[in-house]
Design a protein around this motif. Structure first.
Motif, PDB file in Angstrom:
ATOM      1  N   HIS A 151      22.625  15.648  28.740  1.00 47.94           N
ATOM      2  CA  HIS A 151      23.016  14.457  27.982  1.00 47.94           C
ATOM      3  C   HIS A 151      22.087  13.296  28.342  1.00 47.94           C
ATOM      4  N   ARG A 152      21.763  13.185  29.629  1.00 46.33           N
ATOM      5  CA  ARG A 152      20.822  12.139  30.054  1.00 46.33           C
ATOM      6  C   ARG A 152      19.434  12.370  29.464  1.00 46.33           C
ATOM      7  N   VAL A 153      18.990  13.608  29.442  1.00 50.57           N
ATOM      8  CA  VAL A 153      17.677  13.918  28.864  1.00 50.57           C
ATOM      9  C   VAL A 153      17.669  13.564  27.382  1.00 50.57           C
ATOM     10  N   HIS A 154      18.723  13.952  26.679  1.00 53.72           N
ATOM     11  CA  HIS A 154      18.801  13.679  25.242  1.00 53.72           C
ATOM     12  C   HIS A 154      18.728  12.178  24.961  1.00 53.72           C
ATOM     13  N   HIS A 155      19.523  11.407  25.662  1.00 55.36           N
ATOM     14  CA  HIS A 155      19.514   9.962  25.425  1.00 55.36           C
ATOM     15  C   HIS A 155      18.290   9.294  26.048  1.00 55.36           C
ATOM     16  N   GLY A 156      17.760   9.866  27.118  1.00 56.30           N
ATOM     17  CA  GLY A 156      16.540   9.335  27.714  1.00 56.30           C
ATOM     18  C   GLY A 156      15.342   9.484  26.793  1.00 56.30           C
ATOM     19  N   MET A 157      15.273  10.603  26.083  1.00 63.34           N
ATOM     20  CA  MET A 157      14.183  10.780  25.116  1.00 63.34           C
ATOM     21  C   MET A 157      14.257   9.706  24.037  1.00 63.34           C
ATOM     22  N   HIS A 158      15.459   9.406  23.604  1.00 61.80           N
ATOM     23  CA  HIS A 158      15.629   8.363  22.592  1.00 61.80           C
ATOM     24  C   HIS A 158      15.196   7.004  23.145  1.00 61.80           C
ATOM     25  N   ASP A 159      15.569   6.722  24.391  1.00 66.52           N
ATOM     26  CA  ASP A 159      15.188   5.450  25.010  1.00 66.52           C
ATOM     27  C   ASP A 159      13.676   5.324  25.173  1.00 66.52           C
ATOM     28  N   LEU A 160      13.005   6.452  25.377  1.00 62.50           N
ATOM     29  CA  LEU A 160      11.549   6.448  25.527  1.00 62.50           C
ATOM     30  C   LEU A 160      10.820   6.573  24.189  1.00 62.50           C
ATOM     31  N   LYS A 161      11.564   6.411  23.121  1.00 64.90           N
ATOM     32  CA  LYS A 161      11.024   6.424  21.752  1.00 64.90           C
ATOM     33  C   LYS A 161      10.567   7.803  21.292  1.00 64.90           C
ATOM     34  N   PHE A 162      11.124   8.852  21.899  1.00 65.13           N
ATOM     35  CA  PHE A 162      10.920  10.206  21.384  1.00 65.13           C
ATOM     36  C   PHE A 162      12.123  10.527  20.512  1.00 65.13           C
ATOM     37  N   HIS A 163      12.018  10.205  19.256  1.00 62.68           N
ATOM     38  CA  HIS A 163      13.139  10.414  18.340  1.00 62.68           C
ATOM     39  C   HIS A 163      13.076  11.837  17.799  1.00 62.68           C
ATOM     40  N   THR A 164      13.722  12.728  18.528  1.00 68.64           N
ATOM     41  CA  THR A 164      13.670  14.143  18.170  1.00 68.64           C
ATOM     42  C   THR A 164      14.748  14.531  17.171  1.00 68.64           C
ATOM     43  N   GLY A 165      15.692  13.650  16.939  1.00 71.72           N
ATOM     44  CA  GLY A 165      16.732  13.915  15.955  1.00 71.72           C
ATOM     45  C   GLY A 165      17.656  15.042  16.366  1.00 71.72           C
TER      46      GLY A 165
END
Length: 125
Positions: free
Chosen positions: A86-100
Motif C-alpha cells: 500500500h505504501r509502494v502504491h501510494h508512494g509511486m503516486h507521490d513521486l509522480k509515477f501515475h501507474t493507474g
C-alpha cells in the motif's frame, strides 16, 4: 423553505477502505509484534537467555501446526506485506509515477501472492 444542499443518494463507492484496513492491520502488526519476534528469535535465543531447546524442531513444528501458530505465522508474513505494498502504491503516486490501475493491481496482487504462499506453506508443514 428548501435547504441549500443536496444529498447524493447513490454515491460512487471506493475500494480504498479495504486497502486502508489491510494497511492499518499490517502497520500495527509490524509495529507491535515484529519487534518482539525479532527480540526473542534474533537476540534472546542466540544469546542463551532463552533455552535453545525451546526452539527445537518438534516444538516449533507443533506451534506452527496449531491454529494460533498458523495464524501468527501467516499474519507475520502477510500483513506487513499488505502495509508495504500500500505504501509502494501510494508512494509511486507521490513521486509522480501515475501507474493507474495497473500499478494498483500489481502492488496488491503481489501482496495477495505472498498471503497465498504463506497459507500454502503453512498447510505444507
Amino acid at each position: 423553505m428548501k435547504p441549500n444542499y443536496s444529498v447524493n443518494t447513490s454515491p460512487k463507492r471506493s475500494d480504498e477502505p479495504i486497502w486502508w484496513g489491510l494497511f492499518g492491520a499490517g502497520g500495527t502488526w509490524f509495529a507491535m509484534l515484529t519487534p518482539i519476534t525479532v527480540l526473542v528469535l534474533g537476540i534472546l535465543v542466540p544469546l542463551g537467555v532463552i533455552d535453545a531447546e525451546a526452539m527445537s524442531y518438534e516444538r516449533v513444528s507443533a506451534f506452527a501446526t496449531s491454529i494460533i501458530g498458523a495464524l501468527f505465522i501467516i499474519g507475520t508474513l502477510a500483513l506487513p506485506m499488505w502495509h508495504a505494498m500500500h505504501r509502494v502504491h501510494h508512494g509511486m503516486h507521490d513521486l509522480k509515477f501515475h501507474t493507474g490501475v495497473i500499478g494498483k493491481v500489481a502492488c496488491y496482487a503481489f501482496a495477495g501472492l505472498i498471503t497465498a504462499l504463506a497459507v500454502i506453506f503453512i498447510f505444507m508443514i
